[in-house]
Write a protein that holds these residues in place. Structure first.
Motif, PDB file in Angstrom:
ATOM      1  N   GLU A   1      -7.590   0.342   0.697  1.00 39.18           N
ATOM      2  CA  GLU A   1      -6.241   0.551   1.211  1.00 39.18           C
ATOM      3  C   GLU A   1      -6.258   1.472   2.428  1.00 39.18           C
ATOM      4  O   GLU A   1      -5.500   1.271   3.388  1.00 39.18           O
ATOM      5  CB  GLU A   1      -5.345   1.141   0.122  1.00 39.18           C
ATOM      6  CG  GLU A   1      -5.048   0.189  -1.023  1.00 39.18           C
ATOM      7  CD  GLU A   1      -4.105   0.788  -2.043  1.00 39.18           C
ATOM      8  OE1 GLU A   1      -3.120   0.125  -2.403  1.00 39.18           O
ATOM      9  OE2 GLU A   1      -4.361   1.934  -2.475  1.00 39.18           O
ATOM     10  N   VAL A   2      -7.104   2.476   2.378  1.00 41.97           N
ATOM     11  CA  VAL A   2      -7.239   3.364   3.538  1.00 41.97           C
ATOM     12  C   VAL A   2      -7.737   2.571   4.741  1.00 41.97           C
ATOM     13  O   VAL A   2      -7.238   2.728   5.859  1.00 41.97           O
ATOM     14  CB  VAL A   2      -8.200   4.531   3.212  1.00 41.97           C
ATOM     15  CG1 VAL A   2      -8.391   5.427   4.449  1.00 41.97           C
ATOM     16  CG2 VAL A   2      -7.684   5.359   2.046  1.00 41.97           C
ATOM     17  N   GLU A   3      -8.696   1.700   4.506  1.00 44.59           N
ATOM     18  CA  GLU A   3      -9.240   0.886   5.604  1.00 44.59           C
ATOM     19  C   GLU A   3      -8.175  -0.060   6.165  1.00 44.59           C
ATOM     20  O   GLU A   3      -8.080  -0.237   7.387  1.00 44.59           O
ATOM     21  CB  GLU A   3     -10.458   0.115   5.094  1.00 44.59           C
ATOM     22  CG  GLU A   3     -11.633   1.040   4.768  1.00 44.59           C
ATOM     23  CD  GLU A   3     -12.742   0.342   4.005  1.00 44.59           C
ATOM     24  OE1 GLU A   3     -12.491  -0.782   3.475  1.00 44.59           O
ATOM     25  OE2 GLU A   3     -13.854   0.908   3.909  1.00 44.59           O
TER      26      GLU A   3
ATOM     27  N   LEU B   1       6.487  -0.090  12.065  1.00 45.13           N
ATOM     28  CA  LEU B   1       5.418  -1.077  12.223  1.00 45.13           C
ATOM     29  C   LEU B   1       4.532  -1.129  10.983  1.00 45.13           C
ATOM     30  O   LEU B   1       4.078  -2.208  10.577  1.00 45.13           O
ATOM     31  CB  LEU B   1       4.592  -0.762  13.469  1.00 45.13           C
ATOM     32  CG  LEU B   1       5.303  -1.028  14.807  1.00 45.13           C
ATOM     33  CD1 LEU B   1       4.472  -0.502  15.974  1.00 45.13           C
ATOM     34  CD2 LEU B   1       5.583  -2.517  14.991  1.00 45.13           C
ATOM     35  N   LEU B   2       4.286   0.025  10.381  1.00 46.15           N
ATOM     36  CA  LEU B   2       3.500   0.039   9.144  1.00 46.15           C
ATOM     37  C   LEU B   2       4.277  -0.617   8.006  1.00 46.15           C
ATOM     38  O   LEU B   2       3.701  -1.338   7.176  1.00 46.15           O
ATOM     39  CB  LEU B   2       3.119   1.470   8.772  1.00 46.15           C
ATOM     40  CG  LEU B   2       2.157   2.178   9.729  1.00 46.15           C
ATOM     41  CD1 LEU B   2       1.939   3.619   9.293  1.00 46.15           C
ATOM     42  CD2 LEU B   2       0.824   1.452   9.813  1.00 46.15           C
ATOM     43  N   ASN B   3       5.569  -0.382   7.963  1.00 47.45           N
ATOM     44  CA  ASN B   3       6.404  -1.007   6.939  1.00 47.45           C
ATOM     45  C   ASN B   3       6.335  -2.532   7.019  1.00 47.45           C
ATOM     46  O   ASN B   3       6.347  -3.227   6.001  1.00 47.45           O
ATOM     47  CB  ASN B   3       7.851  -0.539   7.096  1.00 47.45           C
ATOM     48  CG  ASN B   3       8.802  -1.240   6.139  1.00 47.45           C
ATOM     49  OD1 ASN B   3       8.712  -1.058   4.918  1.00 47.45           O
ATOM     50  ND2 ASN B   3       9.697  -2.053   6.670  1.00 47.45           N
ATOM     51  N   GLU B   4       6.267  -3.068   8.242  1.00 45.93           N
ATOM     52  CA  GLU B   4       6.181  -4.511   8.414  1.00 45.93           C
ATOM     53  C   GLU B   4       4.905  -5.078   7.805  1.00 45.93           C
ATOM     54  O   GLU B   4       4.836  -6.256   7.471  1.00 45.93           O
ATOM     55  CB  GLU B   4       6.277  -4.860   9.896  1.00 45.93           C
ATOM     56  CG  GLU B   4       7.676  -4.621  10.475  1.00 45.93           C
ATOM     57  CD  GLU B   4       7.759  -4.883  11.960  1.00 45.93           C
ATOM     58  OE1 GLU B   4       6.720  -5.218  12.570  1.00 45.93           O
ATOM     59  OE2 GLU B   4       8.861  -4.738  12.525  1.00 45.93           O
ATOM     60  N   GLN B   5       3.893  -4.216   7.668  1.00 38.59           N
ATOM     61  CA  GLN B   5       2.656  -4.632   7.004  1.00 38.59           C
ATOM     62  C   GLN B   5       2.596  -4.127   5.559  1.00 38.59           C
ATOM     63  O   GLN B   5       1.538  -4.086   4.948  1.00 38.59           O
ATOM     64  CB  GLN B   5       1.452  -4.138   7.806  1.00 38.59           C
ATOM     65  CG  GLN B   5       1.412  -4.724   9.214  1.00 38.59           C
ATOM     66  CD  GLN B   5       0.055  -4.590   9.853  1.00 38.59           C
ATOM     67  OE1 GLN B   5      -0.977  -4.910   9.243  1.00 38.59           O
ATOM     68  NE2 GLN B   5       0.026  -4.114  11.091  1.00 38.59           N
TER      69      GLN B   5
ATOM     70  N   LYS C   1      -6.527  -0.154  10.030  1.00 37.23           N
ATOM     71  CA  LYS C   1      -6.363  -1.361  10.850  1.00 37.23           C
ATOM     72  C   LYS C   1      -4.916  -1.508  11.316  1.00 37.23           C
ATOM     73  O   LYS C   1      -4.655  -1.859  12.474  1.00 37.23           O
ATOM     74  CB  LYS C   1      -6.790  -2.608  10.055  1.00 37.23           C
ATOM     75  CG  LYS C   1      -8.282  -2.697   9.793  1.00 37.23           C
ATOM     76  CD  LYS C   1      -8.611  -3.939   8.973  1.00 37.23           C
ATOM     77  CE  LYS C   1     -10.112  -4.021   8.671  1.00 37.23           C
ATOM     78  NZ  LYS C   1     -10.426  -5.192   7.820  1.00 37.23           N
ATOM     79  N   ALA C   2      -3.974  -1.224  10.407  1.00 32.87           N
ATOM     80  CA  ALA C   2      -2.572  -1.331  10.770  1.00 32.87           C
ATOM     81  C   ALA C   2      -2.183  -0.288  11.803  1.00 32.87           C
ATOM     82  O   ALA C   2      -1.394  -0.578  12.719  1.00 32.87           O
ATOM     83  CB  ALA C   2      -1.719  -1.170   9.513  1.00 32.87           C
TER      84      ALA C   2
ATOM     85  N   ILE D   1       0.885  -1.174   0.000  1.00 29.43           N
ATOM     86  CA  ILE D   1       0.000   0.000   0.000  1.00 29.43           C
ATOM     87  C   ILE D   1       0.915   1.214   0.000  1.00 29.43           C
ATOM     88  O   ILE D   1       1.655   1.449   0.965  1.00 29.43           O
ATOM     89  CB  ILE D   1      -0.930   0.014   1.225  1.00 29.43           C
ATOM     90  CG1 ILE D   1      -1.871  -1.184   1.170  1.00 29.43           C
ATOM     91  CG2 ILE D   1      -1.717   1.324   1.292  1.00 29.43           C
ATOM     92  CD1 ILE D   1      -2.730  -1.347   2.416  1.00 29.43           C
ATOM     93  N   TYR D   2       0.886   1.964  -1.071  1.00 29.82           N
ATOM     94  CA  TYR D   2       1.841   3.059  -1.252  1.00 29.82           C
ATOM     95  C   TYR D   2       1.183   4.390  -0.894  1.00 29.82           C
ATOM     96  O   TYR D   2       0.323   4.891  -1.626  1.00 29.82           O
ATOM     97  CB  TYR D   2       2.350   3.085  -2.689  1.00 29.82           C
ATOM     98  CG  TYR D   2       3.460   4.092  -2.906  1.00 29.82           C
ATOM     99  CD1 TYR D   2       4.783   3.784  -2.585  1.00 29.82           C
ATOM    100  CD2 TYR D   2       3.180   5.352  -3.413  1.00 29.82           C
ATOM    101  CE1 TYR D   2       5.799   4.704  -2.773  1.00 29.82           C
ATOM    102  CE2 TYR D   2       4.190   6.274  -3.599  1.00 29.82           C
ATOM    103  CZ  TYR D   2       5.500   5.952  -3.273  1.00 29.82           C
ATOM    104  OH  TYR D   2       6.501   6.880  -3.458  1.00 29.82           O
ATOM    105  N   LEU D   3       1.601   4.964   0.234  1.00 29.82           N
ATOM    106  CA  LEU D   3       1.062   6.238   0.707  1.00 29.82           C
ATOM    107  C   LEU D   3       2.179   7.256   0.936  1.00 29.82           C
ATOM    108  O   LEU D   3       2.088   8.131   1.793  1.00 29.82           O
ATOM    109  CB  LEU D   3       0.261   6.031   1.998  1.00 29.82           C
ATOM    110  CG  LEU D   3      -0.958   5.109   1.876  1.00 29.82           C
ATOM    111  CD1 LEU D   3      -1.624   4.901   3.232  1.00 29.82           C
ATOM    112  CD2 LEU D   3      -1.966   5.679   0.875  1.00 29.82           C
ATOM    113  N   ASP D   4       3.217   7.162   0.112  1.00 26.43           N
ATOM    114  CA  ASP D   4       4.343   8.092   0.180  1.00 26.43           C
ATOM    115  C   ASP D   4       4.357   8.983  -1.061  1.00 26.43           C
ATOM    116  O   ASP D   4       5.411   9.345  -1.589  1.00 26.43           O
ATOM    117  CB  ASP D   4       5.654   7.308   0.303  1.00 26.43           C
ATOM    118  CG  ASP D   4       6.813   8.176   0.774  1.00 26.43           C
ATOM    119  OD1 ASP D   4       6.570   9.251   1.351  1.00 26.43           O
ATOM    120  OD2 ASP D   4       7.973   7.778   0.561  1.00 26.43           O
ATOM    121  N   ASN D   5       3.184   9.341  -1.523  1.00 32.50           N
ATOM    122  CA  ASN D   5       3.057  10.056  -2.788  1.00 32.50           C
ATOM    123  C   ASN D   5       3.552  11.490  -2.742  1.00 32.50           C
ATOM    124  O   ASN D   5       3.864  12.069  -3.792  1.00 32.50           O
ATOM    125  CB  ASN D   5       1.590  10.020  -3.240  1.00 32.50           C
ATOM    126  CG  ASN D   5       1.149   8.614  -3.566  1.00 32.50           C
ATOM    127  OD1 ASN D   5       1.571   8.030  -4.549  1.00 32.50           O
ATOM    128  ND2 ASN D   5       0.290   8.036  -2.718  1.00 32.50           N
TER     129      ASN D   5
END
Length: 405
Positions: free
Chosen positions: A388-390, A348-352, A394-395, A23-27
């Motif tokens: 992806e937002v959802e 922690l987000l990176n691990e997911q 959760k993460a 999930i790419y959120l580094d835009n």
């Protein structure tokens, strides 16, 4: 709801087929590239590769035609008055450094003032600082109000000091704040200032009309707009571009050279020293042709939907501290988990397999003003999906539970 078809838009980007688990959120750092851009780069290097300008052979002549067609494409997209007002650079940072250097050597004098804002990226701070002390120029800063918005009353007061240059970001890269740019630039022009816009984040939020916006200069980077890295644009009104002292010397930017004196070429060559990023310029034009197929208002509406979904979900996660505004936001959310280091949350987000960015986002003075060591930044693009937002929510919930235990 939005009429924008995010799933269809996403199909244009091969990254998501190659990396389906991410999930790419580094835009806000960089966007992915559509097939149209990748194919343009590949085709040029495989079948058209040659240097531009002054080449006697047909390959060079064809490369020159393609390069100048790319300039015209960008000129039309931003509605500049002529192609020569589009100067290719390596990106926004290079463009701002050219402006700072060029204006310091021609327009600015000791005792003059430059006005920037507390929301600026380092590139719109350090580029001026490098020269201010040497030339005796004063750098003023528009402060923030209690809502982390620019203090408009303070801005009006600072304009009474008659700054020679007002240089503002269009969208805060750290918070996502969309500045009331049109009114601020008009006020700056009324005060007699030369106006500069850092459009690095703004170019992907809104298509500029540079014959309507009161901007003398506008800078942006191709890789924020689905184009290649290493290519950017410095737009300027012709009369002001001609007053800039070139930052770089050599190659095509000269008219005549002797050991005692050199004279400069006409625009745009005089500000494009050395071999340009030819494939990058073609790739940026391809990105602009690609994005021009889509309705800007629909994309904005969809990004607002992503923001709302994220905002609503964050309300249910204990300890979340949001720094970004929800109104007038271009799709960037910066936040922290109370008491936790931003890098721990991002790890922690990176691990997911959720790609975000942590730190002070090249806006150290802003984070100092907020008395915050750093934050996690989530930046949405139209190829992101509600699902992806959802998953991200959760993460974040799981991260909060892990760090609290």
């Amino acid at each position: 709801m939005s009429d924008f078809n995010a799933a269809a838009f996403r199909q244009h980007f091969p990254f998501f087929a190659a990396q389906p688990d991410w999930i790419y959120l580094d835009n806000a750092a960089t966007t992915h590239k559509p097939f149209a851009v990748l194919e343009t780069l590949d085709h040029f290097y495989r079948q058209q590769n040659s240097n531009v300008h002054r080449g006697a052979h047909k390959l060079s002549q064809m490369a020159t035609i393609l390069y100048e067609e790319a300039r015209s494409c960008i000129q039309q997209y931003v509605n500049a008055a002529e192609p020569a007002e589009i100067i290719f650079t390596s990106g926004t940072t290079a463009a701002l450094n050219q402006l700072a250097f060029g204006l310091m050597h021609t327009v600015l004098k000791p005792g003059d003032r430059i006005l920037i804002s507390a929301l600026e990226h380092h590139a719109n701070i350090v580029s001026w600082q490098l020269h201010c002390q040497r030339f005796g120029v004063i750098l003023d800063v528009i402060p923030l109000d209690s809502q982390l918005q620019l203090d408009q009353s303070a801005f009006e007061q600072l304009l009474t000091l008659h700054p020679k240059v007002v240089s503002l970001t269009q969208v805060s890269n750290a918070l996502g704040t969309v500045l009331p740019l049109a009114s601020m630039l008009q006020a700056a022009k009324a005060a007699g200032a030369i106006t500069v816009v850092d459009g690095a984040q703004g170019i992907v939020w809104d298509k500029p009309d540079l014959q309507q916006l009161a901007a003398d200069f506008y800078c942006f980077s191709g890789h924020k707009l689905y184009g290649p890295t290493g290519i950017g644009v410095l737009y300027g009104k012709r009369a002001l571009l001609e007053r800039l002292t070139p930052l770089l010397g050599g190659g095509e930017m000269i008219e005549q050279v002797s050991f005692s004196h050199s004279s400069f070429n006409h625009l745009p060559a005089r500000l494009e020293a050395g071999t340009p990023h030819i494939a990058g310029a073609l790739g940026l034009a391809a990105a602009i042709r690609f994005i021009s197929q889509f309705d800007v208002s629909q994309i904005k509406s969809y990004k607002r939907l992503l923001l709302k979904t994220f905002h609503d979900g964050l309300q249910h996660i204990p300890g979340i501290v949001v720094l970004s505004p929800w109104q007038d936001n271009a799709g960037i959310v910066t936040l922290n988990l109370q008491g936790e280091h931003s890098a721990d949350v991002a790890t922690l987000l990176n691990e997911q397999r959720i790609a975000v960015r942590a730190g002070r986002h090249c806006a150290m003075p802003l984070f100092d003003l907020m008395a915050t060591a750093g934050a996690v930044r989530f930046a949405f693009a139209p190829y992101n999906q509600i699902s992806e937002v959802e998953q991200c929510l959760k993460a974040l919930t799981q991260a909060a539970e892990i760090l609290a235990s």
